[in-house]
Design a protein around this motif. Structure first.
Motif, PDB file in Angstrom:
ATOM      1  N   ALA A  74       0.832  -1.208   0.000  1.00 28.30           N
ATOM      2  CA  ALA A  74       0.000   0.000   0.000  1.00 28.30           C
ATOM      3  C   ALA A  74       0.867   1.259   0.000  1.00 28.30           C
ATOM      4  O   ALA A  74       0.563   2.236  -0.703  1.00 28.30           O
ATOM      5  N   ALA A  75       1.961   1.233   0.763  1.00 26.45           N
ATOM      6  CA  ALA A  75       2.861   2.398   0.793  1.00 26.45           C
ATOM      7  C   ALA A  75       3.531   2.607  -0.556  1.00 26.45           C
ATOM      8  O   ALA A  75       3.692   3.752  -1.015  1.00 26.45           O
ATOM      9  N   PHE A  76       3.923   1.522  -1.217  1.00 25.09           N
ATOM     10  CA  PHE A  76       4.532   1.632  -2.551  1.00 25.09           C
ATOM     11  C   PHE A  76       3.532   2.238  -3.534  1.00 25.09           C
ATOM     12  O   PHE A  76       3.877   3.117  -4.327  1.00 25.09           O
ATOM     13  N   CYS A  77       2.288   1.770  -3.480  1.00 30.06           N
ATOM     14  CA  CYS A  77       1.264   2.291  -4.392  1.00 30.06           C
ATOM     15  C   CYS A  77       0.991   3.768  -4.116  1.00 30.06           C
ATOM     16  O   CYS A  77       0.786   4.557  -5.056  1.00 30.06           O
ATOM     17  N   ALA A  78       0.998   4.166  -2.841  1.00 27.93           N
ATOM     18  CA  ALA A  78       0.775   5.572  -2.517  1.00 27.93           C
ATOM     19  C   ALA A  78       1.923   6.435  -3.024  1.00 27.93           C
ATOM     20  O   ALA A  78       1.696   7.542  -3.549  1.00 27.93           O
ATOM     21  N   ARG A  79       3.144   5.933  -2.901  1.00 29.35           N
ATOM     22  CA  ARG A  79       4.319   6.692  -3.350  1.00 29.35           C
ATOM     23  C   ARG A  79       4.348   6.833  -4.865  1.00 29.35           C
ATOM     24  O   ARG A  79       4.835   7.827  -5.407  1.00 29.35           O
ATOM     25  N   HIS A  80       3.806   5.834  -5.580  1.00 33.16           N
ATOM     26  CA  HIS A  80       3.838   5.844  -7.052  1.00 33.16           C
ATOM     27  C   HIS A  80       2.426   6.015  -7.631  1.00 33.16           C
ATOM     28  O   HIS A  80       2.169   5.563  -8.748  1.00 33.16           O
ATOM     29  N   ARG A  81       1.556   6.658  -6.895  1.00 31.65           N
ATOM     30  CA  ARG A  81       0.145   6.705  -7.290  1.00 31.65           C
ATOM     31  C   ARG A  81      -0.047   7.294  -8.686  1.00 31.65           C
ATOM     32  O   ARG A  81      -0.814   6.752  -9.495  1.00 31.65           O
ATOM     33  N   ASP A  82       0.636   8.392  -9.005  1.00 25.61           N
ATOM     34  CA  ASP A  82       0.457   9.018 -10.313  1.00 25.61           C
ATOM     35  C   ASP A  82       0.931   8.094 -11.436  1.00 25.61           C
ATOM     36  O   ASP A  82       0.249   7.958 -12.470  1.00 25.61           O
ATOM     37  N   GLU A  83       2.095   7.476 -11.241  1.00 29.61           N
ATOM     38  CA  GLU A  83       2.610   6.563 -12.272  1.00 29.61           C
ATOM     39  C   GLU A  83       1.682   5.366 -12.452  1.00 29.61           C
ATOM     40  O   GLU A  83       1.396   4.946 -13.588  1.00 29.61           O
ATOM     41  N   LEU A  84       1.202   4.812 -11.339  1.00 28.58           N
ATOM     42  CA  LEU A  84       0.291   3.671 -11.429  1.00 28.58           C
ATOM     43  C   LEU A  84      -1.011   4.083 -12.106  1.00 28.58           C
ATOM     44  O   LEU A  84      -1.566   3.326 -12.908  1.00 28.58           O
ATOM     45  N   GLY A  85      -1.489   5.274 -11.781  1.00 28.32           N
ATOM     46  CA  GLY A  85      -2.716   5.748 -12.413  1.00 28.32           C
ATOM     47  C   GLY A  85      -2.583   5.812 -13.923  1.00 28.32           C
ATOM     48  O   GLY A  85      -3.495   5.413 -14.655  1.00 28.32           O
ATOM     49  N   ARG A  86      -1.445   6.317 -14.395  1.00 29.28           N
ATOM     50  CA  ARG A  86      -1.235   6.400 -15.847  1.00 29.28           C
ATOM     51  C   ARG A  86      -1.170   5.004 -16.475  1.00 29.28           C
ATOM     52  O   ARG A  86      -1.741   4.772 -17.548  1.00 29.28           O
ATOM     53  N   LEU A  87      -0.477   4.091 -15.816  1.00 29.49           N
ATOM     54  CA  LEU A  87      -0.361   2.730 -16.354  1.00 29.49           C
ATOM     55  C   LEU A  87      -1.724   2.044 -16.372  1.00 29.49           C
ATOM     56  O   LEU A  87      -2.096   1.409 -17.371  1.00 29.49           O
ATOM     57  N   LEU A  88      -2.463   2.155 -15.286  1.00 34.03           N
ATOM     58  CA  LEU A  88      -3.766   1.489 -15.208  1.00 34.03           C
ATOM     59  C   LEU A  88      -4.765   2.090 -16.189  1.00 34.03           C
ATOM     60  O   LEU A  88      -5.662   1.395 -16.677  1.00 34.03           O
ATOM     61  N   TYR A  89      -4.608   3.358 -16.485  1.00 34.78           N
ATOM     62  CA  TYR A  89      -5.527   4.014 -17.409  1.00 34.78           C
ATOM     63  C   TYR A  89      -5.238   3.633 -18.860  1.00 34.78           C
ATOM     64  O   TYR A  89      -6.166   3.476 -19.665  1.00 34.78           O
ATOM     65  N   SER A  90      -3.964   3.450 -19.191  1.00 34.81           N
ATOM     66  CA  SER A  90      -3.586   3.360 -20.604  1.00 34.81           C
ATOM     67  C   SER A  90      -3.138   1.976 -21.068  1.00 34.81           C
ATOM     68  O   SER A  90      -3.186   1.686 -22.266  1.00 34.81           O
ATOM     69  N   ARG A  91      -2.691   1.124 -20.165  1.00 36.61           N
ATOM     70  CA  ARG A  91      -2.116  -0.146 -20.585  1.00 36.61           C
ATOM     71  C   ARG A  91      -3.178  -1.244 -20.646  1.00 36.61           C
ATOM     72  O   ARG A  91      -4.203  -1.183 -19.960  1.00 36.61           O
ATOM     73  N   SER A  92      -2.908  -2.273 -21.438  1.00 38.75           N
ATOM     74  CA  SER A  92      -3.804  -3.420 -21.534  1.00 38.75           C
ATOM     75  C   SER A  92      -3.091  -4.667 -21.018  1.00 38.75           C
ATOM     76  O   SER A  92      -1.861  -4.717 -20.965  1.00 38.75           O
ATOM     77  N   THR A  93      -3.885  -5.651 -20.632  1.00 38.46           N
ATOM     78  CA  THR A  93      -3.315  -6.908 -20.158  1.00 38.46           C
ATOM     79  C   THR A  93      -2.560  -7.584 -21.295  1.00 38.46           C
ATOM     80  O   THR A  93      -3.100  -7.754 -22.387  1.00 38.46           O
ATOM     81  N   GLN A  94      -1.323  -7.984 -21.037  1.00 36.87           N
ATOM     82  CA  GLN A  94      -0.496  -8.642 -22.053  1.00 36.87           C
ATOM     83  C   GLN A  94       0.251  -9.801 -21.396  1.00 36.87           C
ATOM     84  O   GLN A  94       1.189  -9.593 -20.651  1.00 36.87           O
ATOM     85  N   THR A  95      -0.225 -10.990 -21.628  1.00 35.61           N
ATOM     86  CA  THR A  95       0.453 -12.174 -21.096  1.00 35.61           C
ATOM     87  C   THR A  95       0.791 -13.122 -22.242  1.00 35.61           C
ATOM     88  O   THR A  95       0.124 -13.137 -23.265  1.00 35.61           O
ATOM     89  N   ASN A  96       1.840 -13.883 -22.045  1.00 35.08           N
ATOM     90  CA  ASN A  96       2.172 -14.950 -22.974  1.00 35.08           C
ATOM     91  C   ASN A  96       2.615 -16.140 -22.131  1.00 35.08           C
ATOM     92  O   ASN A  96       3.798 -16.300 -21.835  1.00 35.08           O
ATOM     93  N   GLU A  97       1.619 -16.906 -21.632  1.00 36.65           N
ATOM     94  CA  GLU A  97       1.912 -18.066 -20.799  1.00 36.65           C
ATOM     95  C   GLU A  97       2.329 -19.220 -21.712  1.00 36.65           C
ATOM     96  O   GLU A  97       1.494 -19.873 -22.331  1.00 36.65           O
ATOM     97  N   ILE A  98       3.642 -19.440 -21.807  1.00 34.40           N
ATOM     98  CA  ILE A  98       4.187 -20.378 -22.779  1.00 34.40           C
ATOM     99  C   ILE A  98       3.735 -21.808 -22.502  1.00 34.40           C
ATOM    100  O   ILE A  98       3.631 -22.615 -23.421  1.00 34.40           O
ATOM    101  N   ARG A  99       3.437 -22.123 -21.238  1.00 30.71           N
ATOM    102  CA  ARG A  99       2.980 -23.484 -20.934  1.00 30.71           C
ATOM    103  C   ARG A  99       1.696 -23.839 -21.682  1.00 30.71           C
ATOM    104  O   ARG A  99       1.398 -25.018 -21.866  1.00 30.71           O
ATOM    105  N   ARG A 100       0.939 -22.850 -22.083  1.00 35.68           N
ATOM    106  CA  ARG A 100      -0.305 -23.156 -22.793  1.00 35.68           C
ATOM    107  C   ARG A 100      -0.052 -23.808 -24.143  1.00 35.68           C
ATOM    108  O   ARG A 100      -0.980 -24.296 -24.777  1.00 35.68           O
ATOM    109  N   CYS A 101       1.200 -23.828 -24.580  1.00 38.84           N
ATOM    110  CA  CYS A 101       1.540 -24.600 -25.781  1.00 38.84           C
ATOM    111  C   CYS A 101       1.237 -26.077 -25.593  1.00 38.84           C
ATOM    112  O   CYS A 101       1.006 -26.796 -26.576  1.00 38.84           O
ATOM    113  N   VAL A 102       1.234 -26.566 -24.348  1.00 39.11           N
ATOM    114  CA  VAL A 102       0.878 -27.969 -24.093  1.00 39.11           C
ATOM    115  C   VAL A 102      -0.561 -28.219 -24.524  1.00 39.11           C
ATOM    116  O   VAL A 102      -0.868 -29.234 -25.166  1.00 39.11           O
ATOM    117  N   ALA A 103      -1.462 -27.301 -24.179  1.00 40.66           N
ATOM    118  CA  ALA A 103      -2.853 -27.428 -24.621  1.00 40.66           C
ATOM    119  C   ALA A 103      -2.952 -27.354 -26.135  1.00 40.66           C
ATOM    120  O   ALA A 103      -3.708 -28.114 -26.771  1.00 40.66           O
TER     121      ALA A 103
END
Length: 391
Positions: A104-133
């Motif tokens: 919580a303290a880290f988020c408060a210290r970086h609140r503006d940066e986190l706000g910009r990231l949460l507003y503008s970024r999209s979820t991006q994952t590449n779980e390589i294990r899913r190649c098994v499926a």
């Protein structure tokens, strides 16, 4: 960046977020990440952290997005107290009563940066294990449609799953690979009595590899690579090494193309632009959870439209209930299987020449830490203990 709404509606949304983080802790984090399990419960009880999310658009209010944004900032602030809890940043401190206040303290210290990231970024994952499926699904498709095929992944992110035949695999007690010198080894446990050798068929001839994503990851961009790595969870040092190896391999081979596109409006068109007449396998993993009910139906309609011109197989690793509700063109899972939404259902729907064939192939951990192949075509997976859903 605020999203104003009446107080009553806001209160309802805050309660929804509390439930979402608790659900995430119980179904996604338990047994996988003590750090994120503890933090998820902590966020659910912290009005200040929930308020940070409430200042972002509705679709951005996801546990994975918050934790990735924090993780990205931690990568350049590894000397912070929070990094002590993250093995991927060299931390060795076990989870204790200071973790949530430190977060919580880290988020408060970086609140503006986190706000910009949460507003503008999209979820991006590449779980390589899913190649098994994907390998399991391709083996099923090959038994029905032997010969070359084109491979498309919708929601492909950086397209690393499109290089499935460039990796080594350690599945159960067996290793298999057509790429003996590959720097990437994917490990997955097998549950049930099925022999490991039954999971993989031959490596097929893949004529074209196409990824479709609303926001493709440019692996030549260090910032884009860093955002992809931010979705690796705190304890998963091995996963981080696998991801980096797959990224390096993708950059060096450049065999797969990922283009901008929307699953609900562009899939049929982009498939139609692929040359040749061989079948197209469309792979999705966790795509449906990002789509509304109407959007899921539109995606299914895109697959049907594409199948009017060439055979199409949908190979998926998705929550069973979402598969069941997506569209009647795929005979969705019924009965108790459809209720096991903390797991992934691996299956395939084949459509071509006016015929349809559907198969439920396995249940699996959402991150493919393990897979339980179906024992036969009518398997309802009741032999897999319910306790498995939360492990």
């Amino acid at each position: 960046m605020s999203s104003a709404r009446p107080d009553g509606d806001r209160g309802i949304e805050v309660q929804r977020l509390r439930r979402l983080f608790r659900f995430f802790a119980a179904t996604q984090c338990r047994g996988r990440s003590p750090v994120y399990e503890t933090l998820s419960e902590g966020v659910a009880d912290d009005d200040g952290l929930l308020d940070l999310l409430m200042s972002t658009p509705d679709e951005q209010r996801r546990p994975s997005l918050l934790f990735a944004a924090v993780n990205l900032l931690l990568a350049s602030d590894a000397g912070s107290a929070l990094a002590d809890y993250y093995p991927i940043h060299g931390g060795r401190r076990p989870v204790d009563g200071r973790l949530v206040p430190t977060f919580a303290a880290f988020c408060a210290r970086h609140r503006d940066e986190l706000g910009r990231l949460l507003y503008s970024r999209s979820t991006q994952t590449n779980e390589i294990r899913r190649c098994v499926a994907l390998r399991l699904g391709l083996a099923h498709v090959y038994r029905r449609w032997p010969g070359p095929l084109a491979l498309t992944e919708v929601g492909a992110s950086a397209g690393l799953n499109l290089l499935l035949d460039r990796y080594r695999y350690r599945v159960g007690d067996q290793e298999t690979s057509s790429a003996a010198a590959s720097p990437v080894t994917i490990a997955c446990e097998v549950r049930g009595s099925v022999r490991t050798g039954q999971i993989f068929g031959p490596i097929l001839e893949i004529t074209h590899r196409l990824g479709i994503d609303r926001h493709p990851v440019n692996l030549a961009d260090p910032g884009a690579r860093a955002w992809l790595e931010a979705f690796v969870w705190p304890e998963q040092t091995g996963d981080l090494a696998v991801l980096r190896g797959a990224i390096d391999l993708a950059v060096s081979t450049a065999d797969a193309t990922v283009v901008p596109g929307d699953a609900t409006t562009d899939t049929a068109r982009l498939i139609g632009e692929l040359p040749g007449r061989e079948p197209v396998v469309v792979f999705t993993a966790s795509l449906l959870s990002y789509l509304t009910a109407d959007a899921r139906a539109a995606f299914a309609a895109q697959l049907r439209q594409a199948a009017e011109h060439r055979p199409v197989a949908w190979v998926f690793a998705e929550a069973p209930g979402l598969v069941a509700a997506t569209d009647p063109w795929l005979a969705g899972p019924a009965g108790p299987v459809a209720q096991r939404n903390s797991l992934f259902l691996v299956g395939a729907g084949l459509l071509g020449d006016g015929r349809r064939e559907d198969a439920l192939l396995a249940l699996a951990d959402p991150y493919l830490r393990w897979i339980a192949p179906a024992r036969d075509e009518t398997d309802d997976f009741q032999w897999l203990p319910a306790s498995t859903d939360a492990d």
